[in-house]
Every structure is written in structure tokens, then in C-alpha cells.
Write a protein that holds these residues in place. Structure first.
Motif, mmCIF file in Angstrom:
data_model
loop_
_atom_site.group_PDB
_atom_site.id
_atom_site.type_symbol
_atom_site.label_atom_id
_atom_site.label_comp_id
_atom_site.label_asym_id
_atom_site.label_seq_id
_atom_site.Cartn_x
_atom_site.Cartn_y
_atom_site.Cartn_z
ATOM 1 N N VAL A 1 0.779 -1.221 -0.227
ATOM 2 C CA VAL A 1 0.017 0.121 0.046
ATOM 3 C C VAL A 1 0.914 1.128 -0.161
ATOM 4 O O VAL A 1 1.755 1.117 0.631
ATOM 5 N N ASN A 2 0.490 2.389 -0.725
ATOM 6 C CA ASN A 2 1.338 3.563 -0.842
ATOM 7 C C ASN A 2 1.390 4.123 0.222
ATOM 8 O O ASN A 2 1.013 5.394 0.264
ATOM 9 N N LEU A 3 1.984 3.779 1.460
ATOM 10 C CA LEU A 3 1.881 4.605 2.774
ATOM 11 C C LEU A 3 2.854 5.754 2.627
ATOM 12 O O LEU A 3 2.642 6.719 3.483
ATOM 13 N N ASN A 4 3.783 5.622 1.854
ATOM 14 C CA ASN A 4 4.798 6.805 1.824
ATOM 15 C C ASN A 4 4.089 8.064 1.284
ATOM 16 O O ASN A 4 4.422 9.033 2.129
ATOM 17 N N HIS A 5 3.194 7.905 0.302
ATOM 18 C CA HIS A 5 2.501 9.086 -0.112
ATOM 19 C C HIS A 5 1.499 9.562 1.137
ATOM 20 O O HIS A 5 1.337 10.640 1.206
ATOM 21 N N VAL A 6 0.748 8.381 1.603
ATOM 22 C CA VAL A 6 -0.308 9.020 2.559
ATOM 23 C C VAL A 6 0.444 9.441 3.573
ATOM 24 O O VAL A 6 -0.372 10.471 4.440
ATOM 25 N N TRP A 7 1.413 8.931 4.337
ATOM 26 C CA TRP A 7 2.173 9.650 5.390
ATOM 27 C C TRP A 7 2.768 11.275 5.136
ATOM 28 O O TRP A 7 2.731 11.966 5.962
ATOM 29 N N ASN A 8 2.986 11.166 3.825
ATOM 30 C CA ASN A 8 3.586 12.276 3.345
ATOM 31 C C ASN A 8 2.492 13.565 3.680
ATOM 32 O O ASN A 8 2.618 14.578 3.944
ATOM 33 N N ARG A 9 1.381 12.869 3.123
ATOM 34 C CA ARG A 9 0.119 13.829 2.899
ATOM 35 C C ARG A 9 -0.427 14.143 4.239
ATOM 36 O O ARG A 9 -0.586 15.279 4.880
ATOM 37 N N ARG A 10 -0.279 13.320 5.268
ATOM 38 C CA ARG A 10 -0.785 13.500 6.847
ATOM 39 C C ARG A 10 0.299 14.681 7.345
ATOM 40 O O ARG A 10 -0.227 15.481 8.195
ATOM 41 N N GLN A 11 1.682 14.304 7.202
ATOM 42 C CA GLN A 11 2.594 15.355 7.813
ATOM 43 C C GLN A 11 2.602 16.675 7.234
ATOM 44 O O GLN A 11 2.667 17.629 7.982
ATOM 45 N N SER A 12 2.330 16.712 5.936
ATOM 46 C CA SER A 12 2.188 18.064 5.308
ATOM 47 C C SER A 12 0.974 19.012 5.969
ATOM 48 O O SER A 12 0.846 19.850 5.825
ATOM 49 N N THR A 13 0.112 18.112 6.184
ATOM 50 C CA THR A 13 -1.306 18.486 6.705
ATOM 51 C C THR A 13 -0.952 18.943 8.252
ATOM 52 O O THR A 13 -1.441 20.167 8.863
ATOM 53 N N LYS A 14 -0.531 18.068 9.249
ATOM 54 C CA LYS A 14 -0.496 18.300 10.596
ATOM 55 C C LYS A 14 0.899 18.420 11.172
ATOM 56 O O LYS A 14 0.987 18.889 12.470
ATOM 57 N N PHE A 15 1.798 18.626 10.417
ATOM 58 C CA PHE A 15 3.276 18.862 10.897
ATOM 59 C C PHE A 15 4.084 19.811 9.999
ATOM 60 O O PHE A 15 3.973 19.775 8.841
ATOM 61 N N ASN A 16 4.592 20.784 10.726
ATOM 62 C CA ASN A 16 5.508 21.844 9.982
ATOM 63 C C ASN A 16 6.796 21.452 9.911
ATOM 64 O O ASN A 16 7.641 22.512 9.738
ATOM 65 N N GLY A 17 7.415 20.277 10.186
ATOM 66 C CA GLY A 17 8.442 19.963 10.115
ATOM 67 C C GLY A 17 9.496 20.013 11.573
ATOM 68 O O GLY A 17 9.239 20.739 12.318
ATOM 69 N N THR A 18 10.504 19.367 11.473
ATOM 70 C CA THR A 18 11.537 19.324 12.725
ATOM 71 C C THR A 18 12.275 20.595 12.480
ATOM 72 O O THR A 18 12.566 20.974 11.587
#
Length: 399
Positions: free
Chosen positions: A267-284
Motif C-alpha cells: 500500500v502506498n503509505l509513503n504518499h499517505v504519510w507524506n500527506r498526513r505530515q504536510s497537513t499536521k506537521f510543519n517539520g522538525t
């Protein structure tokens, strides 16, 4: 209206409960000199190479020419490339930079990753287990109800006990996600390559996903123990791996870690996790990432290895002393945790109270990690040598 799943969580988070009990004891006994061998926080200062990188990054932030604002959600290229080269390619593992997601620590990612999954999936956890794995799935609405035995009705528990050598058996019923943590928190035990291969083979055969927490891999001393699940052929098809600089490099106050999400997963979790992070996380933060990068320099590696050796010397002293006192002790050889059997007839919390009130030493009750943890306490090797030796002397005179 409150999310009812949060209301299902019993009492306080384990380490918050410990902190409350210690605070109450100190209030009643203000002259007490309490030594903590409980919560796994580090005590040694940051490596000089890390401090130098932090100062340099701070100076960059003070100049308009080198100032940085929001960074990439996945992390800066300089850190992700350093991770790939040093943590994976150096071990013959083929991981690409765009499969690395830099975060503020493994605890956040192991807790948050379950958001990507359906509420209908069945998870399996080892017992005892790091509480975040279970609690985050309770919050996600997939744990069911808490039974009188301390287990959630929709979670499959895989006991790790002295009787099975702390090696969990494969599930006998279908599960979709398996949480594994090695070197293990809390038991301090490990899996060999052959033992870990059984899990990878099982996950591939049964279309399951492994969440592999490798936060303590830097403490491994034995060459037959894998530092990454991706050392096992086929793991890139079924496993997500979580890493942290907290215990590796003393970053509990700096906050930095990373998660590996292979693109080869079914399952393309790499894309989905990136989408989640870009929505909820502004980076370290840029400072944290430059500090993490410094851990991969030649000087940084030497300095961090010296600190790890310092903690592992504590573990050796603790294992030797406690065994000499008649305690049954597990772990502490490839991990900074020791799993100690409490005296006959005592509970985990009962021994915690005795240690606190009679020896002024803090441990972590094993039952807080799951029903199979009853009858044990977890001790950490993250203290200073002098305090650790003093704590052992106090424990020696408990009786």
C-alpha cells in the motif's frame, strides 16, 4: 462532546502516574534525595560535535542571508542523505532519501502512524509493551473494551515472558498490524536475525504490516542482532521502521527522530504519510536537524559511542549487583533497560512503593507495560555513575 475513545483510557499515562507518586513523596519527605532509575531520560550532556552544530545553526538563524523558516515536511536533504548513507547503506541496506521522514521523535510517529489505518484493522502487540502503541490505538477507536485482566478486547496480545525467553510466538489468529520493538522496551531483550526473519516471513505470507521500533538499536553489542528490520530480506515489503536520536545521542530535550516508509510496501503509505505530515506537521526545527546531522560525522560518532558505553557500563554494574543480591535480571546487555523480577509475594506497584519509600529509588512497575509485566520492574541505565552506584547500595540494604 468528547471523543469517547479518549475517555476509555484508564487513569493517567504510566510515567505521569509515576511522576505524581514521586512528587507526593517528595512533598511529604522534603529532605529525601530521590534517585531515578525509572523513566528513561538521559543524563549525559550532548556530544561536543552536536553542540558545535547547534551553535553554528543558531548563528545562521541570526543572519538574514542564512535564516530559515519552515523546512520541508520530510526533513532537509542534508539529514536524510546522511541517514541513508550511515544508518542503511553502511549496512548494505537499500533505502532512498525520499523514504525517510524526519520527525520530532519516535514516540510521536509510533503514536501517530495508526491514524493512516482503518478503524476495523486488528493489531497485535507484545506483552509487556511500550504503552504508546496500545494507548494510541485506543484513541483511534480500534482497541475495543478494557477487560478485568487488563487487556483490550480487540487487541491480540503476544506474551513475552521468562518461560518463552521473551521471544513472542507468532499470532494464531489473523492480525493486520504487528508492533515490535527491539532492543525491547521494557524488557531489554532482543531478537536474532533468524528470529526476526520469522516475523518478516509471517507478515508477507499473511498480508500484515510490521511497525518496528528501533529506538535503541545503537545499544546493540552482539553482531548477530540486527540494527534494522531491513537487514532481513523482504522487510521492505511489509515493515515501517521508527528511529530516535533521544537515547542514541541524548536528544530527549532537542527532539529529533525519523521514520522509514518504503515505497515498495504493498500500500502506498509513503504518499499517505507524506500527506498526513504536510497537513499536521510543519517539520522538525532546522537546529535539531543540523544537530542530528552532526551525529554522523567522524567525531560525532566517536563521542556518541563513548556516551553509549558510559550508559552500558551502568547497565553492567546494575546487572552484576542486582544478580548478586539474588534478583532475577533480564536485559541490560544489548539495551539500556533491565527487567527485574520483584521479590516473591510482591506486586510491581508494591515493590515500586517499597523502593521509593525505603530506598528513595524510583523504578517503573512492570504491570504498567501490560498484564505480563506484573511481578517485574524496569530499571534504566541512563543515570550518572555515582548516582547509580548509590542507588544500588540503597537497594542492597532494602531488607
Amino acid at each position: 462532546m468528547i471523543n469517547e475513545n479518549f475517555l476509555k483510557l484508564p487513569g493517567a499515562y504510566l510515567f505521569a502516574e509515576i511522576a505524581q507518586r514521586v512528587k507526593a513523596f517528595k512533598a511529604d519527605t522534603p529532605d529525601a534525595n530521590v534517585i531515578s532509575l525509572g523513566i528513561g531520560d538521559v543524563t549525559q550532556p550532548l556530544a561536543p560535535a552536536v553542540v558545535e552544530a547547534l551553535h553554528k545553526a543558531t548563528d545562521e538563524m541570526a543572519s538574514g542571508a542564512t535564516f530559515r523558516g519552515y523546512g520541508p515536511e520530510r526533513g532537509y536533504d542534508f539529514l536524510r542523505e546522511a541517514i541513508v548513507e550511515n544508518a542503511f547503506q553502511a549496512r548494505g541496506i537499500n533505502i532512498e532519501p525520499n523514504e525517510i521522514f524526519v520527525s520530532d521523535g519516535a514516540k510521536s510517529d509510533t503514536g501517530n502512524f495508526q491514524e493512516l489505518l482503518s478503524k476495523d484493522i486488528r493489531i497485535a502487540v507484545t506483552d509487556p509493551v511500550y504503552p504508546v502503541y496500545v494507548d494510541s490505538n485506543v484513541m483511534g477507536g480500534r482497541a475495543g473494551e478494557l477487560g478485568a485482566n487488563g487487556q483490550w478486547s480487540n487487541i491480540v496480545y503476544l506474551p513475552c515472558t521468562a518461560e518463552n525467553g521473551f521471544v513472542p510466538d507468532l499470532p494464531t489468529e489473523h492480525v493486520d498490524v504487528i508492533y515490535l520493538c527491539y532492543p525491547n522496551n521494557p524488557t531489554g531483550t532482543t531478537l536474532t536475525r533468524q528470529q526476526l526473519k520469522r516475523w518478516v516471513d509471517y507478515a508477507i505470507e499473511h498480508d500484515a504490516l510490521i511497525f518496528y521500533d528501533a529506538a535503541y538499536e545503537a545499544y546493540i553489542q552482539n553482531d548477530d542482532i540486527p540494527h534494522s528490520i531491513y537487514e532481513i530480506p523482504g522487510a521492505n515489503l511489509c515493515a515501517i521502521e521508527f528511529h530516535s536520536y533521544s537515547k542514541t545521542a541524548g536528544f530527549t530535550g532537542i527532539r529529533c527522530g525519523y521514520t522509514v516508509v518504503p515505497k515498495s510496501l504493498c500500500v502506498n503509505l509513503n504518499h499517505v504519510w507524506n500527506r498526513r505530515q504536510s497537513t499536521k506537521f510543519n517539520g522538525t526545527s532546522y537546529l535539531s536537524q543540523r544537530a542530528a546531522e552532526a551525529t554522523y560525522t567522524s567525531e560525532g560518532k566517536k563521542q556518541i559511542k563513548a556516551t553509549i558505553n558510559y550508559y552500558m557500563e551502568n547497565a553492567r554494574l546494575m546487572h552484576e549487583a542486582l544478580t548478586g543480591m539474588g534478583f532475577k535480571v533480564y536485559g541490560g546487555t544489548d539495551a539500556p533497560y533491565l527487567w527485574v523480577r520483584v521479590p516473591e509475594g510482591m506486586t510491581s506497584w508494591g515493590f515500586f512503593d517499597e523502593m521509593l519509600h525505603k530506598a528513595q529509588v524510583v523504578c517503573t512497575p512492570g504491570v504498567g507495560f501490560g498484564p505480563a509485566g506484573e511481578g517485574y520492574v524496569r530499571l534504566t541505565a541512563f543515570g550518572q555513575h555515582e548516582a547509580t552506584e548509590q542507588a544500588l547500595e540503597r537497594i542492597k540494604h532494602l531488607g
